[in-house]
Design a protein around this motif. Structure first.
Motif, PDB file in Angstrom:
ATOM      1  N   VAL A   1     -39.108  92.357  83.018  1.00 27.70           N
ATOM      2  CA  VAL A   1     -40.092  91.629  83.829  1.00 27.70           C
ATOM      3  C   VAL A   1     -40.481  90.317  83.139  1.00 27.70           C
ATOM      4  CG1 VAL A   1     -42.441  91.688  84.764  1.00 27.70           C
ATOM      5  CG2 VAL A   1     -41.026  93.756  84.825  1.00 27.70           C
ATOM      6  N   ARG A   2     -40.728  90.419  81.845  1.00 25.40           N
ATOM      7  CA  ARG A   2     -41.229  89.235  81.126  1.00 25.40           C
ATOM      8  C   ARG A   2     -40.204  88.103  81.067  1.00 25.40           C
ATOM      9  NH1 ARG A   2     -44.753  92.385  76.382  1.00 25.40           N
ATOM     10  NH2 ARG A   2     -46.069  93.471  77.907  1.00 25.40           N
ATOM     11  N   THR A   3     -38.918  88.440  81.010  1.00 24.66           N
ATOM     12  CA  THR A   3     -37.941  87.351  80.991  1.00 24.66           C
ATOM     13  C   THR A   3     -37.933  86.622  82.340  1.00 24.66           C
ATOM     14  OG1 THR A   3     -36.133  88.799  81.643  1.00 24.66           O
ATOM     15  CG2 THR A   3     -36.379  88.403  79.302  1.00 24.66           C
ATOM     16  N   PHE A   4     -38.172  87.356  83.420  1.00 24.72           N
ATOM     17  CA  PHE A   4     -38.214  86.703  84.734  1.00 24.72           C
ATOM     18  C   PHE A   4     -39.472  85.869  84.916  1.00 24.72           C
ATOM     19  CE2 PHE A   4     -34.807  88.141  87.667  1.00 24.72           C
ATOM     20  CZ  PHE A   4     -34.139  89.023  86.832  1.00 24.72           C
ATOM     21  N   VAL A   5     -40.554  86.280  84.269  1.00 26.47           N
ATOM     22  CA  VAL A   5     -41.792  85.517  84.410  1.00 26.47           C
ATOM     23  C   VAL A   5     -41.754  84.299  83.481  1.00 26.47           C
ATOM     24  CG1 VAL A   5     -44.315  85.600  84.176  1.00 26.47           C
ATOM     25  CG2 VAL A   5     -43.082  87.535  85.181  1.00 26.47           C
ATOM     26  N   ALA A   6     -41.073  84.459  82.343  1.00 28.92           N
ATOM     27  CA  ALA A   6     -41.005  83.374  81.356  1.00 28.92           C
ATOM     28  C   ALA A   6     -40.269  82.152  81.896  1.00 28.92           C
ATOM     29  CB  ALA A   6     -40.319  83.864  80.083  1.00 28.92           C
ATOM     30  N   ASP A   7     -39.413  82.328  82.893  1.00 27.26           N
ATOM     31  CA  ASP A   7     -38.661  81.168  83.393  1.00 27.26           C
ATOM     32  C   ASP A   7     -39.470  80.355  84.422  1.00 27.26           C
ATOM     33  OD1 ASP A   7     -38.460  82.432  85.852  1.00 27.26           O
ATOM     34  OD2 ASP A   7     -36.350  82.971  85.640  1.00 27.26           O
ATOM     35  N   GLY A   8     -40.711  80.796  84.652  1.00 29.14           N
ATOM     36  CA  GLY A   8     -41.580  80.020  85.533  1.00 29.14           C
ATOM     37  C   GLY A   8     -41.405  80.344  87.007  1.00 29.14           C
ATOM     38  N   GLY A   9     -40.429  81.199  87.323  1.00 29.45           N
ATOM     39  CA  GLY A   9     -40.165  81.543  88.721  1.00 29.45           C
ATOM     40  C   GLY A   9     -41.119  82.604  89.250  1.00 29.45           C
ATOM     41  N   GLU A  10     -40.959  82.897  90.531  1.00 31.03           N
ATOM     42  CA  GLU A  10     -41.879  83.817  91.194  1.00 31.03           C
ATOM     43  C   GLU A  10     -41.274  85.219  91.275  1.00 31.03           C
ATOM     44  OE1 GLU A  10     -42.460  81.093  94.691  1.00 31.03           O
ATOM     45  OE2 GLU A  10     -44.490  80.941  93.858  1.00 31.03           O
ATOM     46  N   CYS A  11     -42.137  86.204  91.351  1.00 33.43           N
ATOM     47  CA  CYS A  11     -41.677  87.586  91.527  1.00 33.43           C
ATOM     48  C   CYS A  11     -42.844  88.479  91.901  1.00 33.43           C
ATOM     49  CB  CYS A  11     -40.998  88.115  90.263  1.00 33.43           C
ATOM     50  SG  CYS A  11     -42.092  88.365  88.862  1.00 33.43           S
ATOM     51  N   LEU A  12     -42.509  89.692  92.328  1.00 37.55           N
ATOM     52  CA  LEU A  12     -43.523  90.714  92.601  1.00 37.55           C
ATOM     53  C   LEU A  12     -43.313  91.861  91.620  1.00 37.55           C
ATOM     54  CD1 LEU A  12     -42.614  89.427  95.532  1.00 37.55           C
ATOM     55  CD2 LEU A  12     -44.235  91.107  96.391  1.00 37.55           C
ATOM     56  N   ILE A  13     -44.416  92.547  91.282  1.00 37.81           N
ATOM     57  CA  ILE A  13     -44.326  93.692  90.373  1.00 37.81           C
ATOM     58  C   ILE A  13     -45.224  94.807  90.891  1.00 37.81           C
ATOM     59  CG2 ILE A  13     -44.579  94.496  87.992  1.00 37.81           C
ATOM     60  CD1 ILE A  13     -44.877  91.258  87.437  1.00 37.81           C
ATOM     61  N   ALA A  14     -44.630  95.986  91.070  1.00 37.76           N
ATOM     62  CA  ALA A  14     -45.414  97.168  91.430  1.00 37.76           C
ATOM     63  C   ALA A  14     -45.536  98.035  90.180  1.00 37.76           C
ATOM     64  CB  ALA A  14     -44.710  97.947  92.540  1.00 37.76           C
ATOM     65  N   GLN A  15     -46.777  98.268  89.744  1.00 42.53           N
ATOM     66  CA  GLN A  15     -47.027  99.045  88.524  1.00 42.53           C
ATOM     67  C   GLN A  15     -47.635 100.391  88.874  1.00 42.53           C
ATOM     68  OE1 GLN A  15     -49.317  95.734  86.624  1.00 42.53           O
ATOM     69  NE2 GLN A  15     -49.149  97.024  84.801  1.00 42.53           N
ATOM     70  N   SER A  16     -47.220 101.405  88.158  1.00 43.19           N
ATOM     71  CA  SER A  16     -47.792 102.743  88.350  1.00 43.19           C
ATOM     72  C   SER A  16     -48.334 103.250  87.023  1.00 43.19           C
ATOM     73  CB  SER A  16     -46.711 103.692  88.855  1.00 43.19           C
ATOM     74  OG  SER A  16     -47.152 105.037  88.766  1.00 43.19           O
ATOM     75  N   TYR A  17     -49.490 103.909  87.057  1.00 40.62           N
ATOM     76  CA  TYR A  17     -50.026 104.577  85.863  1.00 40.62           C
ATOM     77  C   TYR A  17     -49.806 106.083  85.936  1.00 40.62           C
ATOM     78  CZ  TYR A  17     -52.236 100.191  84.503  1.00 40.62           C
ATOM     79  OH  TYR A  17     -52.456  98.903  84.115  1.00 40.62           O
ATOM     80  N   ALA A  18     -48.976 106.517  86.906  1.00 38.91           N
ATOM     81  CA  ALA A  18     -48.751 107.956  87.068  1.00 38.91           C
ATOM     82  C   ALA A  18     -48.160 108.554  85.800  1.00 38.91           C
ATOM     83  CB  ALA A  18     -47.853 108.212  88.275  1.00 38.91           C
ATOM     84  N   LYS A  19     -47.052 107.994  85.345  1.00 38.28           N
ATOM     85  CA  LYS A  19     -46.351 108.606  84.211  1.00 38.28           C
ATOM     86  C   LYS A  19     -46.963 108.178  82.887  1.00 38.28           C
ATOM     87  CE  LYS A  19     -43.649 109.097  87.703  1.00 38.28           C
ATOM     88  NZ  LYS A  19     -42.824 110.030  88.377  1.00 38.28           N
ATOM     89  N   ASN A  20     -47.165 106.869  82.685  1.00 34.82           N
ATOM     90  CA  ASN A  20     -47.535 106.439  81.326  1.00 34.82           C
ATOM     91  C   ASN A  20     -48.963 106.799  80.930  1.00 34.82           C
ATOM     92  OD1 ASN A  20     -48.831 104.421  82.759  1.00 34.82           O
ATOM     93  ND2 ASN A  20     -47.537 102.745  82.012  1.00 34.82           N
ATOM     94  N   MET A  21     -49.842 107.046  81.923  1.00 34.81           N
ATOM     95  CA  MET A  21     -51.165 107.581  81.550  1.00 34.81           C
ATOM     96  C   MET A  21     -51.344 109.001  82.063  1.00 34.81           C
ATOM     97  SD  MET A  21     -54.268 104.886  81.390  1.00 34.81           S
ATOM     98  CE  MET A  21     -54.022 103.333  80.522  1.00 34.81           C
ATOM     99  N   GLY A  22     -50.310 109.529  82.680  1.00 37.50           N
ATOM    100  CA  GLY A  22     -50.411 110.893  83.212  1.00 37.50           C
ATOM    101  C   GLY A  22     -51.433 111.009  84.334  1.00 37.50           C
ATOM    102  N   LEU A  23     -51.608 109.932  85.108  1.00 31.58           N
ATOM    103  CA  LEU A  23     -52.648 109.916  86.144  1.00 31.58           C
ATOM    104  C   LEU A  23     -52.083 110.175  87.543  1.00 31.58           C
ATOM    105  CD1 LEU A  23     -54.831 106.903  84.870  1.00 31.58           C
ATOM    106  CD2 LEU A  23     -55.375 109.349  84.782  1.00 31.58           C
ATOM    107  N   TYR A  24     -50.980 110.894  87.609  1.00 31.09           N
ATOM    108  CA  TYR A  24     -50.250 111.159  88.861  1.00 31.09           C
ATOM    109  C   TYR A  24     -51.138 111.229  90.113  1.00 31.09           C
ATOM    110  CZ  TYR A  24     -47.061 112.565  85.180  1.00 31.09           C
ATOM    111  OH  TYR A  24     -46.302 112.581  84.044  1.00 31.09           O
ATOM    112  N   GLY A  25     -51.996 112.263  90.134  1.00 32.84           N
ATOM    113  CA  GLY A  25     -52.777 112.529  91.349  1.00 32.84           C
ATOM    114  C   GLY A  25     -53.956 111.600  91.537  1.00 32.84           C
ATOM    115  N   GLU A  26     -54.250 110.774  90.540  1.00 37.91           N
ATOM    116  CA  GLU A  26     -55.337 109.806  90.712  1.00 37.91           C
ATOM    117  C   GLU A  26     -54.891 108.621  91.553  1.00 37.91           C
ATOM    118  OE1 GLU A  26     -58.348 110.274  90.085  1.00 37.91           O
ATOM    119  OE2 GLU A  26     -58.445 111.792  88.519  1.00 37.91           O
TER     120      GLU A  26
END
Ligand code: PLP
Length: 401
Positions: A232-257
């Protein structure tokens, strides 16, 4: 007679249906490797200590009320989420060209992003990898985008079909949206190398394609939040546009939240603020505003350097256990002398191993060994433990011999 008597029964979801079948199996030897959720060595769901502490802190704060939060969600949460994925020193954040909206986990972020694109972007074709997470085509189709596939996985090498990927994206119509798994590609566990990401980036930018990152496993794949955000960061570093969908389900274990964020990185702060105003118009008639609890937990943790640090340690613990399960499974298959090259088990990354077992072999393992997994041969390494490896190896061995 019911006015709904003409309604036909829908099939179970192909992924969630695995757990339904597992729950219905009375065998004590049963093993669920379908579920995309972390399990401890004891096979139990895990609530992170740092999440418990953050919740305690929230509960003990009498100033907290249950008022509606804004359509875009908690401002702190949004800022910290953008910083988490883009990096603390991201120029895009400093230049206020990122519009971030709290959404209902990864799925909700993908859906809101897709609805926004359908309304406001000139191209409605989205290219998704073949194969991909089963919900992707459904989410994008329902939002009104036309889904096409680009080659991704090569069954003969059990690795990336890089040439096929470049050809298919190279032939995509100008402006087409391209869905990219930020890391730990689901279901294959196969990611491009950083050199390959660089080539993908150049191709995407040269053809003015629009990258849409699905980041469901940041930190969960390698154990490092920064390493897993590299693409993601290499695509943002070039100054271009993009979309990012982030989930905290796995990395914080917040699945059902159901806590996640959609970020849209734009060329200027003026565009970003207009984009944000339109994303809010997508959200309002869908669910009005997002829930408070999960996002408050995340914001509490990300805001405190102590809690943040503790989180990274627990996160690495989960990633390391998964990596160690790969090693144990690989070594046990070697020791058993199971025919075939199983090195892909340790080469792949993230929660899943794409075993290469076919539909018939999977059905056999379920019937004879009570082992549950998706019919494409994907197994969740998080559902495996030192105690269950030998049972799985018996089953794989019997299935391939
Ligand atoms: N994207 C991918 C690739 C996934 O594997 C998942 C979960 O399995 C998600 C998105 C979304 O998950 P959630 O909506 O629970 O955050």
């Amino acid at each position: 007679e019911s006015v709904f008597s003409n309604v036909v029964r829908a099939p179970e979801d192909p992924i969630l249906g695995v757990t339904v079948a597992y729950n219905n199996d009375p065998s004590p030897a049963k093993l669920n490797l379908g579920v995309g959720a972390y399990r401890t060595e004891e096979g139990k769901p895990l609530v992170l200590d740092v999440v418990r502490r953050a919740e305690q802190q929230l509960v003990n704060d009498p100033s907290r009320v249950k008022e509606y939060i804004p359509i875009a969600g908690l401002a702190d949460f949004n800022k910290l989420s953008a910083k988490l994925i883009l990096g603390a020193d991201s120029p895009a954040i400093q230049e206020s060209r990122v519009a971030t909206i709290q959404c209902l986990s990864g799925t909700g972020s993908l859906r809101v992003g897709a609805e926004f694109l359908k309304k406001h972007y000139h191209q409605s074709v989205i290219f998704i990898p073949k194969p991909t997470w089963g919900n992707h085509p459904k989410v994008f189709n329902l939002a009104g985008l036309s889904v096409e596939y680009y080659r991704y996985y090569d069954p003969s090498t059990r690795g990336l079909d890089f040439q096929g990927l470049l050809e298919d994206l190279g032939a995509a119509p100008s402006g087409a949206i391209v869905l990219l798994h930020a890391c730990a590609h689901n279901p294959t566990g196969v990611d491009p190398t950083s050199e390959q990401w660089e080539q993908i980036r150049q191709l995407i930018r040269s053809k003015s394609l629009l990258p849409f990152f699905d980041s469901a496993y940041q930190g969960f794949a390698s154990g490092s939040l920064d390493t897993d955000a590299h693409s993601v960061r290499t695509f943002v570093a070039d100054g271009g546009e993009c979309l990012i969908a982030q989930s905290y389900a796995k990395n914080m274990g917040l699945y059902g939240e159901r806590v996640g964020a959609l970020s849209i990185v734009c060329k200027s702060s003026d565009v970003a603020s207009k984009v944000e105003s339109q994303v809010k118009l997508v959200v309002r008639p869908m669910y009005s505003s997002p829930p408070i609890h999960g996002a408050s937990i995340v914001a509490t943790i990300l805001k405190s350097s102590d809690m943040y640090n503790d989180w990274t340690i627990e996160l690495k613990g989960m990633a390391d256990r998964i990596i160690s399960m790969r090693q144990q499974l690989f070594e046990a298959l070697q020791a058993k002398g199971t025919p075939g090259d199983w090195s892909h088990i340790i080469k792949q990354i993230g929660m899943f191993t794409f075993t290469g077992l076919n539909k018939e072999q999977v059905a056999f393992m379920t019937k004879e060994f009570h082992i549950y997994m998706t019919s494409d041969g994907r197994i969740s390494m998080a559902g495996l433990s030192s105690k269950t490896v030998s049972h799985l190896v018996e089953a794989i061995h019997a299935a391939v011999t």
